[in-house]
Design a protein around this motif. Structure first.
Motif, mmCIF file in Angstrom:
data_model
loop_
_atom_site.group_PDB
_atom_site.id
_atom_site.type_symbol
_atom_site.label_atom_id
_atom_site.label_comp_id
_atom_site.label_asym_id
_atom_site.label_seq_id
_atom_site.Cartn_x
_atom_site.Cartn_y
_atom_site.Cartn_z
ATOM 1 N N THR A 8 47.536 34.052 50.576
ATOM 2 C CA THR A 8 46.198 33.493 50.469
ATOM 3 C C THR A 8 45.736 33.212 51.895
ATOM 4 N N ASP A 9 44.585 32.603 52.043
ATOM 5 C CA ASP A 9 44.102 32.284 53.387
ATOM 6 C C ASP A 9 45.084 31.428 54.165
ATOM 7 N N ARG A 10 45.701 30.448 53.486
ATOM 8 C CA ARG A 10 46.563 29.497 54.190
ATOM 9 C C ARG A 10 48.036 29.567 53.836
ATOM 10 N N LEU A 11 48.378 30.362 52.823
ATOM 11 C CA LEU A 11 49.725 30.307 52.266
ATOM 12 C C LEU A 11 50.387 31.670 52.143
ATOM 13 N N ILE A 12 51.691 31.651 52.213
ATOM 14 C CA ILE A 12 52.531 32.788 51.837
ATOM 15 C C ILE A 12 53.357 32.323 50.651
ATOM 16 N N LEU A 13 53.341 33.094 49.591
ATOM 17 C CA LEU A 13 54.163 32.824 48.417
ATOM 18 C C LEU A 13 55.211 33.927 48.367
ATOM 19 N N ARG A 14 56.464 33.542 48.535
ATOM 20 C CA ARG A 14 57.542 34.521 48.559
ATOM 21 C C ARG A 14 58.635 34.101 47.593
ATOM 22 N N ALA A 111 45.958 29.815 41.895
ATOM 23 C CA ALA A 111 44.980 30.901 41.688
ATOM 24 C C ALA A 111 45.598 32.249 42.043
ATOM 25 N N ALA A 112 46.367 32.302 43.126
ATOM 26 C CA ALA A 112 47.035 33.557 43.486
ATOM 27 C C ALA A 112 48.007 33.977 42.387
ATOM 28 N N CYS A 113 48.682 33.003 41.790
ATOM 29 C CA CYS A 113 49.613 33.305 40.703
ATOM 30 C C CYS A 113 48.889 33.725 39.432
ATOM 31 N N MET A 114 47.728 33.131 39.179
ATOM 32 C CA MET A 114 46.942 33.552 38.011
ATOM 33 C C MET A 114 46.537 35.021 38.164
#
Length: 179
Positions: A8-14, A111-114
């Motif tokens: 996302t703009d501010r995050l990395i989801l790993r 939201a990224a997960c949705m």
């Protein structure tokens, strides 16, 4: 197995790894953070939890993501899709360290997960298991467009713990106003 990473703009989801153990111990050792997710865990319990999350990825092909702040590399918590044995259906859940609360990270990661579960995994709907007293998580669910579905369920593995079922379907998610 190919590693799944969302940004996302501010995050990395790993996907979680061994480096997440110490910050996960901090998260799960905080009485305030764990109030609505089963309570404080000692490091041995956290180890089994982390192994369960990693195993969930292996067995189901998805699971909680480790949430990393892009600007600092700081581990903030875990957010993502999962479906443990006995759950009413697949869920997107979130648990973030207290120092990251109030910054919109749970909503941003959620939201990224949705998008991920509806667009890449092909889910038709999603739920969130939220304690009736957990107002902050209810607000996150509302920001994601979910609503209280009017059902209470017992959380498998936590005898006597009942929560409200929140959620929405893919059509509602896709029809939401974009900001």
């Amino acid at each position: 197995m190919t590693q799944t990473v969302l940004e996302t703009d501010r995050l990395i989801l790993r996907q979680p790894d061994l480096s997440d153990f110490e910050p996960l111990c901090e998260l799960m050792g905080d009485e305030t953070v764990t109030r609505f997710i089963g309570g404080v865990q000692d490091p041995a319990q956290v180890w089994r939890s982390l192994c369960g999350i990693v195993g969930h990825w292996e067995l189901r092909g998805y699971g909680f993501f480790s949430v990393i702040e892009k600007g600092t590399g700081t581990w903030l918590g875990r957010v993502g899709p999962w479906h443990p044995h006995g759950w009413p259906q697949p869920e997107i859940g979130w648990s973030l360290n207290r120092h990251s609360w109030g910054r919109g990270y749970a909503s941003e990661a959620g939201a990224a997960c949705m998008d991920y579960v509806f667009d890449r995994l092909g889910w038709r709907d999603v739920v969130h298991l939220i304690d009736s007293d957990n107002t902050p998580s209810q607000r996150v669910a509302e920001r994601l467009g979910s609503r209280n579905l009017g059902r209470r369920v017992e959380v498998a593995g936590f005898p006597g713990m009942e929560v409200d079922l929140w959620g929405q379907d893919a059509a509602d998610w896709r029809a939401r106003p974009q900001s």
